[in-house]
Motif scaffolding. Structure first.
Motif, PDB file in Angstrom:
ATOM      1  N   THR A 143       0.841  -1.183   0.066  1.00  0.00           N
ATOM      2  CA  THR A 143       0.179  -0.048  -0.066  1.00  0.00           C
ATOM      3  C   THR A 143       0.820   1.340   0.042  1.00  0.00           C
ATOM      4  OG1 THR A 143      -1.767  -1.141   1.247  1.00  0.00           O
ATOM      5  CG2 THR A 143      -1.753   1.283   1.184  1.00  0.00           C
ATOM      6  N   ALA A 144       0.664   2.147  -0.924  1.00  0.00           N
ATOM      7  CA  ALA A 144       1.513   3.459  -1.227  1.00  0.00           C
ATOM      8  C   ALA A 144       0.314   4.589  -0.587  1.00  0.00           C
ATOM      9  CB  ALA A 144       1.954   3.300  -2.441  1.00  0.00           C
ATOM     10  N   GLN A 192      -2.649   0.316  -4.343  1.00  0.00           N
ATOM     11  CA  GLN A 192      -2.714  -1.056  -3.445  1.00  0.00           C
ATOM     12  C   GLN A 192      -1.976  -1.923  -4.721  1.00  0.00           C
ATOM     13  OE1 GLN A 192      -6.545  -1.276  -1.706  1.00  0.00           O
ATOM     14  NE2 GLN A 192      -5.548  -1.296   0.374  1.00  0.00           N
ATOM     15  N   ALA A 193      -1.135  -2.808  -4.293  1.00  0.00           N
ATOM     16  CA  ALA A 193      -0.897  -3.621  -5.088  1.00  0.00           C
ATOM     17  C   ALA A 193      -0.824  -5.277  -4.363  1.00  0.00           C
ATOM     18  CB  ALA A 193       0.386  -3.462  -5.799  1.00  0.00           C
ATOM     19  N   ASP A 212      -4.522  -1.490  -8.003  1.00  0.00           N
ATOM     20  CA  ASP A 212      -5.694  -0.566  -7.859  1.00  0.00           C
ATOM     21  C   ASP A 212      -5.124   0.425  -7.241  1.00  0.00           C
ATOM     22  OD1 ASP A 212      -7.947   0.504  -7.347  1.00  0.00           O
ATOM     23  OD2 ASP A 212      -8.832  -0.886  -6.118  1.00  0.00           O
ATOM     24  N   ALA A 213      -5.214   1.703  -8.194  1.00  0.00           N
ATOM     25  CA  ALA A 213      -4.853   2.950  -7.793  1.00  0.00           C
ATOM     26  C   ALA A 213      -5.516   4.173  -8.390  1.00  0.00           C
ATOM     27  CB  ALA A 213      -3.183   3.208  -8.443  1.00  0.00           C
ATOM     28  N   ALA A 214      -5.433   5.371  -7.509  1.00  0.00           N
ATOM     29  CA  ALA A 214      -6.216   6.148  -7.814  1.00  0.00           C
ATOM     30  C   ALA A 214      -5.446   7.457  -7.257  1.00  0.00           C
ATOM     31  CB  ALA A 214      -7.573   6.337  -7.051  1.00  0.00           C
ATOM     32  N   ALA A 215      -5.650   8.637  -8.270  1.00  0.00           N
ATOM     33  CA  ALA A 215      -5.046   9.786  -7.790  1.00  0.00           C
ATOM     34  C   ALA A 215      -5.574  11.241  -8.439  1.00  0.00           C
ATOM     35  CB  ALA A 215      -3.593   9.960  -8.684  1.00  0.00           C
ATOM     36  N   VAL A 246      -7.551   7.078 -12.493  1.00  0.00           N
ATOM     37  CA  VAL A 246      -7.531   5.745 -12.022  1.00  0.00           C
ATOM     38  C   VAL A 246      -6.597   4.738 -12.736  1.00  0.00           C
ATOM     39  CG1 VAL A 246      -9.744   6.089 -10.975  1.00  0.00           C
ATOM     40  CG2 VAL A 246      -9.799   5.211 -13.287  1.00  0.00           C
ATOM     41  N   ALA A 247      -6.368   3.842 -11.965  1.00  0.00           N
ATOM     42  CA  ALA A 247      -5.231   2.626 -12.687  1.00  0.00           C
ATOM     43  C   ALA A 247      -5.708   1.235 -11.961  1.00  0.00           C
ATOM     44  CB  ALA A 247      -3.996   2.916 -12.756  1.00  0.00           C
TER      45      ALA A 247
END
Length: 680
Positions: free
Chosen positions: A571-572, A589-590, A598-601, A613-614
């Motif tokens: 988790t970053a 989160q990977a 699952d990433a969002a910025a 989102v990615a």
């Protein structure tokens, strides 16, 4: 004078005739019986001649045919047979009371020895045997004598054979044995020649080792010294532990053995194979074993690797050279003042090995730049190893005891190392230094430091607990040139900047998949002055930013990514990206075991916030703008641009695709960095 010579000639003729008559009247059967009785009394078994031997006077001797001694009974025993032979004595020494054997010749001798299963003796018998052994092992010390039990002019063994089988089924078979010994006499040099083929098998299975052996030597005994020179021992392997390519191997040595002090002076010993040459010289004692001298090795690293089944990349300077002072005493081996050259790599140092169980290694090594590409097997030489099947029987705990026992046999290490660098492809690490310590499978690397060839430095420590299959790493990196590192990893330069990393990670597991699931720890990654060329396309495709120059820069002052790992889930948060007039925050989160991201910025610029989102598996991550944002932006645009609502959908799709492409390129570069750091 003539009369004296005639008298001497007459006496010789009379003695010859008398000897011939005497030999003719000797009862050979009586002689055979006396020999059989004498051998039976001395050894417990008689020597049996199939046919009576014939005696001769000039020279004195005996010629015999088939002879047998001993027997194999109930699968055990000792038996010796010979098809024929000759024993002749020198006549003149007999008049002075000396025995000199002129010639001994044995044709087709066969020695067979079989051992049955050992039977446990009673305690009283064992104690008596131990006492007897102790008495036999402590004889009164006596100075060696020049006298030989027998002087021998010539011994010849033709086409001999030896068969040995022990109680466990281990067999040794020697055939085509030819032996010649010349001039075995007091204070004179004797010549020995021997050759045979052998086949050694363990438990009656495939041969452990088989080949041909040949010996040629010059020996001289002058009490208390036994000197040897021009000893040449040649071994040609056929199959077994050593392949045919390992031979012929030849050992040539010269020196002297003091039988009184049990000391050895080894003037020179040289072992030569098609791949290398080993030379040894110095002083040794046999009781207790000890040696002090020098050792050197010269050879071809690629030929030695081919002997082990590995094919290395050809190089112009295919050289292995090793020299060292060697000292061995009390199970301690010291290699001092090591001077080594491996291709273009110089190596210096000192090593000490304690050869007890377990092995202990200590010392220090300094080496030059090591190019790993020259020592990795070529792709066509390697065979894909079948992956070990995963355990599904739930009995993993059954391996703990054997693993703990195996750990007890792992070596102890206390080693300091300094390397000019290590290189693979375009990636290199220079000025490497570390200390490796540990024992029983628990090892630690401390004082680890190095510099990246692409720019930057690393420091840290690591630990490994092999019995528990647990590993840990603490590392800091500073001044890392991200673009140069990516280029060295073969990823191009999609991202540029200067990075710093602080990580404290631990992992456990028996294989790669289990290790990913057992990753825990924390870390912080910072990249300053980061340049992401793909970001220049973002304003052209996002609703509200189209045509607004400078809305999203391609260079950022700081990218800060703190992260934690728990059981393989990384988790970053919070991810922070800042620059003049531009800020972004997010989280990611990977799952390493599931290989899912699952990433969002949220990107803040020009007074608006753009959610990006990615999401998806590592092999096919989808990138884009949050659809809610695109719809909201479409509703706020002038009605002329909506065109009945279709423009909103078009803006949504175009904006998502545009930002998706931009972010995908940028994150692709970052992904290349991560994969490069972890060797993927």
């Amino acid at each position: 004078m003539k009369r004296v010579l005639l008298w001497i000639l007459g006496i010789v003729i009379v003695l010859g005739v008398a000897g011939a008559v005497l030999l003719g009247r000797i009862d050979t059967q009586f002689v055979v019986k006396q020999i059989a009785d004498a051998t039976a009394k001395a050894t417990g078994k008689p020597l049996i001649f199939t046919s009576a031997p014939s005696l001769s006077l000039l020279p004195p001797g005996v010629k015999f045919g088939q002879a047998d001694w001993g027997e194999i009974k109930d699968g055990q025993g000792l038996a010796v047979s010979v098809k024929g032979g000759v024993v002749e004595l020198e006549l003149t020494p007999l008049f002075s009371g000396n025995l000199v054997v002129r010639e001994v010749r044995l044709d087709n001798p066969v020695l067979e020895m079989r051992e049955g299963k050992a039977v446990a003796a009673a305690p009283a018998q064992q104690n008596q045997a131990h006492e007897q052994t102790a008495q036999n092992q402590a004889p009164a010390a006596t100075a060696p004598s020049d006298e030989l039990p027998v002087e021998l002019m010539r011994l010849v063994v033709r086409q001999g054979e030896v068969r040995y089988v022990d109680a466990q089924g281990t067999t040794l078979h020697i055939e085509n044995l030819n032996l010649s010994v010349e001039n075995l006499r007091r204070r004179e040099e004797a010549g020995v020649q021997c050759d045979f083929a052998f086949d050694f098998k363990e438990n009656a299975q495939k041969a452990v080792l088989a080949g041909n052996l040949a010996l040629d030597a010059k020996l001289r005994y002058y009490a208390p010294h036994l000197t040897f020179r021009q000893i040449s021992l040649t071994f040609t392997p056929l199959h077994g532990l050593l392949p045919k390519e390992a031979g012929p191997a030849q050992l040539i040595c010269e020196g002297a053995l003091n039988l009184q002090t049990r000391s050895l002076r080894l003037a020179s010993a040289r072992l030569t194979t098609p791949q290398a040459r080993l030379t040894l010289g110095g002083e040794a004692t046999l009781t207790p074993p000890a040696f002090k001298g020098n050792v050197s090795l010269e050879g071809s690293p690629r030929k030695l690797a081919a002997l082990a089944g590995q094919k290395l990349k050809p190089v112009d300077n295919d050289i292995l050279s090793f020299k060292s002072a060697l000292e061995y005493a009390g199970d301690k081996l010291h290699l001092r003042q090591i001077v080594m050259q491996l291709d273009d790599i110089p190596v210096r140092g000192d090593l000490s090995l304690a050869l007890d169980a377990p092995l202990a290694v200590s010392g220090g090594i300094q080496a030059g730049m090591i190019n790993l590409d020259a020592y990795l097997p070529l792709p066509e030489s390697g065979k894909a190893a079948a992956s070990a099947p995963a355990r599904a029987d739930g009995k993993a705990g059954a391996d703990k005891a054997p693993a703990a026992k195996a750990a007890q046999s792992l070596p102890s290490v206390n080693l300091r190392a300094a390397l000019s660098g290590v290189r693979q492809g375009k990636l290199s690490v220079t000025n490497i230094a570390f200390i490796l310590k540990g024992e029983k499978g628990r090892y630690a690397v401390t004082s680890l430091s190095g510099s990246l060839g692409s720019g930057g430095s690393i420091k840290g420590s690591a630990a490994a607990d092999l019995p528990a299959k647990a590993y840990s790493l603490k590392a800091t990196a500073s001044g890392v040139n991200v673009g140069g590192l990516l280029d060295a990893l073969g990823k191009g330069r999609p991202v540029d900047g200067v990075a710093a990393l602080d990580a404290d990670l631990n992992v456990h597991g028996a294989d790669a998949k289990a290790m990913l699931a057992g990753l825990n720890g924390r870390g912080l990654l910072e990249v300053r002055n980061m340049h992401l060329a793909a970001m220049s396309a973002l304003p052209k495709n996002v609703p509200g930013l189209t045509g607004k120059k400078g809305a999203v820069p391609d260079r950022f002052d700081l990218v800060r990514v703190p992260f934690t790992a728990r059981n393989g889930d990384v988790t970053a948060q919070p991810i922070v990206i800042s620059s003049a007039g531009f800020n972004a925050t997010g989280r990611a989160q990977a799952s390493l075991p599931r290989e899912y991201l699952d990433a969002a910025a949220d990107i803040k610029t020009l007074g608006m916030t753009i959610p990006v989102v990615a999401k998806g598996p590592f092999s096919d991550i989808s990138y884009g703008v949050d659809p809610k944002f695109a719809l909201d932006m479409a509703r706020k645009l002038p009605g002329a641009l909506l065109d009945g609502g279709k423009a909103a959908g078009g803006a949504t799709q175009e904006g998502a695709q545009g930002v998706g492409g931009a972010v995908k390129k940028g994150l692709g570069g970052a992904g290349g960095l991560v994969r490069g750091l972890f060797g993927k």
